[in-house]
Scaffold this motif. Structure first.
Motif, PDB file in Angstrom:
ATOM      1  N   GLU A   1       0.842  -1.189   0.000  1.00  0.00           N
ATOM      2  CA  GLU A   1       0.000   0.000   0.000  1.00  0.00           C
ATOM      3  C   GLU A   1       0.878   1.239   0.000  1.00  0.00           C
ATOM      4  O   GLU A   1       1.969   1.246   0.573  1.00  0.00           O
ATOM      5  CB  GLU A   1      -0.904   0.014   1.239  1.00  0.00           C
ATOM      6  CG  GLU A   1      -1.906  -1.115   1.293  1.00  0.00           C
ATOM      7  CD  GLU A   1      -2.976  -0.976   0.224  1.00  0.00           C
ATOM      8  OE1 GLU A   1      -3.405   0.153  -0.061  1.00  0.00           O
ATOM      9  OE2 GLU A   1      -3.360  -2.018  -0.321  1.00  0.00           O
ATOM     10  N   ASP A   2       0.397   2.281  -0.621  1.00  0.00           N
ATOM     11  CA  ASP A   2       1.125   3.544  -0.677  1.00  0.00           C
ATOM     12  C   ASP A   2       1.111   4.183   0.707  1.00  0.00           C
ATOM     13  O   ASP A   2       0.057   4.537   1.225  1.00  0.00           O
ATOM     14  CB  ASP A   2       0.475   4.466  -1.708  1.00  0.00           C
ATOM     15  CG  ASP A   2       1.278   5.726  -1.943  1.00  0.00           C
ATOM     16  OD1 ASP A   2       2.398   5.842  -1.409  1.00  0.00           O
ATOM     17  OD2 ASP A   2       0.771   6.604  -2.667  1.00  0.00           O
TER      18      ASP A   2
ATOM     19  N   SER B   1       2.143   7.042   1.520  1.00  0.00           N
ATOM     20  CA  SER B   1       1.981   8.496   1.482  1.00  0.00           C
ATOM     21  C   SER B   1       0.535   8.889   1.205  1.00  0.00           C
ATOM     22  O   SER B   1       0.265  10.061   0.943  1.00  0.00           O
ATOM     23  CB  SER B   1       2.909   9.099   0.426  1.00  0.00           C
ATOM     24  OG  SER B   1       2.562   8.618  -0.858  1.00  0.00           O
ATOM     25  N   GLN B   2      -0.371   7.940   1.282  1.00  0.00           N
ATOM     26  CA  GLN B   2      -1.772   8.241   1.011  1.00  0.00           C
ATOM     27  C   GLN B   2      -2.400   8.952   2.211  1.00  0.00           C
ATOM     28  O   GLN B   2      -1.993   8.751   3.346  1.00  0.00           O
ATOM     29  CB  GLN B   2      -2.538   6.971   0.679  1.00  0.00           C
ATOM     30  CG  GLN B   2      -2.617   5.961   1.807  1.00  0.00           C
ATOM     31  CD  GLN B   2      -3.277   4.678   1.362  1.00  0.00           C
ATOM     32  OE1 GLN B   2      -3.986   4.662   0.378  1.00  0.00           O
ATOM     33  NE2 GLN B   2      -3.037   3.609   2.087  1.00  0.00           N
TER      34      GLN B   2
ATOM     35  N   THR C   1      -3.644   6.215   7.174  1.00  0.00           N
ATOM     36  CA  THR C   1      -2.184   6.089   7.117  1.00  0.00           C
ATOM     37  C   THR C   1      -1.526   7.377   7.589  1.00  0.00           C
ATOM     38  O   THR C   1      -0.577   7.348   8.380  1.00  0.00           O
ATOM     39  CB  THR C   1      -1.740   5.764   5.676  1.00  0.00           C
ATOM     40  OG1 THR C   1      -2.441   4.623   5.215  1.00  0.00           O
ATOM     41  CG2 THR C   1      -0.254   5.506   5.616  1.00  0.00           C
ATOM     42  N   GLU C   2      -2.040   8.483   7.137  1.00  0.00           N
ATOM     43  CA  GLU C   2      -1.503   9.787   7.530  1.00  0.00           C
ATOM     44  C   GLU C   2      -1.677  10.007   9.038  1.00  0.00           C
ATOM     45  O   GLU C   2      -0.774  10.524   9.710  1.00  0.00           O
ATOM     46  CB  GLU C   2      -2.239  10.864   6.739  1.00  0.00           C
ATOM     47  CG  GLU C   2      -1.705  12.242   6.890  1.00  0.00           C
ATOM     48  CD  GLU C   2      -2.473  13.207   5.997  1.00  0.00           C
ATOM     49  OE1 GLU C   2      -1.815  14.080   5.417  1.00  0.00           O
ATOM     50  OE2 GLU C   2      -3.713  13.090   5.893  1.00  0.00           O
TER      51      GLU C   2
END
Length: 185
Positions: free
Chosen positions: A87-88, A90-91, A95-96
């Protein structure tokens, strides 16, 4: 093209995972060094200080491992071909927020080593922000309180929704320019 994007995401994730691994070790070392050099009276740390450290370290460790497993790329063991970029990391979104919690935890660890145990009060930013998000996204809309302004002036809202091209055409039509067909009702 898609493989290039997957390779880019895998490379970014690998760098981010290295930073996460360092981030779980370096703030502890910096905190201990700051205590040793600037606050020798706080060595050994008090039981309350250790309890706060452990109480915040476990969620940080859990989030770090979660992000690490989520962002780890998978490669074919024989050829080394990229199978999945993970999974990215930086999404935006959850996640952030995981990264934000980690950054606040690390800042509190270093700050408590430099300035004292009162710096752990900064950790309250996390539940306060969560309460704000819950209020603004869920509770306030259910109560019928919206933050959108009342639409009292329709002409003002119409001007805001026009693009530059539409605005130009409207002005030409007002001047009577033959290039613009005005449709009147």
């Amino acid at each position: 093209m898609a493989k290039g994007s997957a390779k880019r995401i895998a490379g970014q994730n690998e760098q981010t995972i290295k930073t996460l691994r360092l981030g779980m070790i370096v703030p502890t070392i910096i905190s201990l060094l700051l205590r040793f050099f600037f606050r020798r009276g706080s060595l050994p740390p008090s039981k309350g200080s250790l309890a706060l450290y452990v109480l915040t370290y476990f969620p940080a460790l859990f989030l770090s491992r979660y992000l690490e497993t989520m962002g780890t790329s998978r490669r074919d063991p024989t050829t080394g071909t990229l199978l999945s970029s993970g999974e990215d990391l930086s999404q935006p979104g959850v996640t952030e927020w995981c990264f934000d919690i980690l950054y606040v935890t690390w800042a509190c660890q270093i700050g408590s080593g430099a300035f004292g145990e009162w710096f752990w009060w900064l950790y309250l930013i996390i539940p306060l922000y969560a309460a704000f998000k819950v209020w603004s996204n869920f509770i306030s809309p259910m109560l019928g309180r919206s933050s959108a302004p009342a639409s009292g002036n329709d002409a003002a809202t119409e001007k805001e929704t026009l693009s530059k091209r539409q605005e130009k055409l409207r002005k030409r039509g007002e001047r009577g320019d033959p290039r613009v067909r005005s449709v009147r009702k």
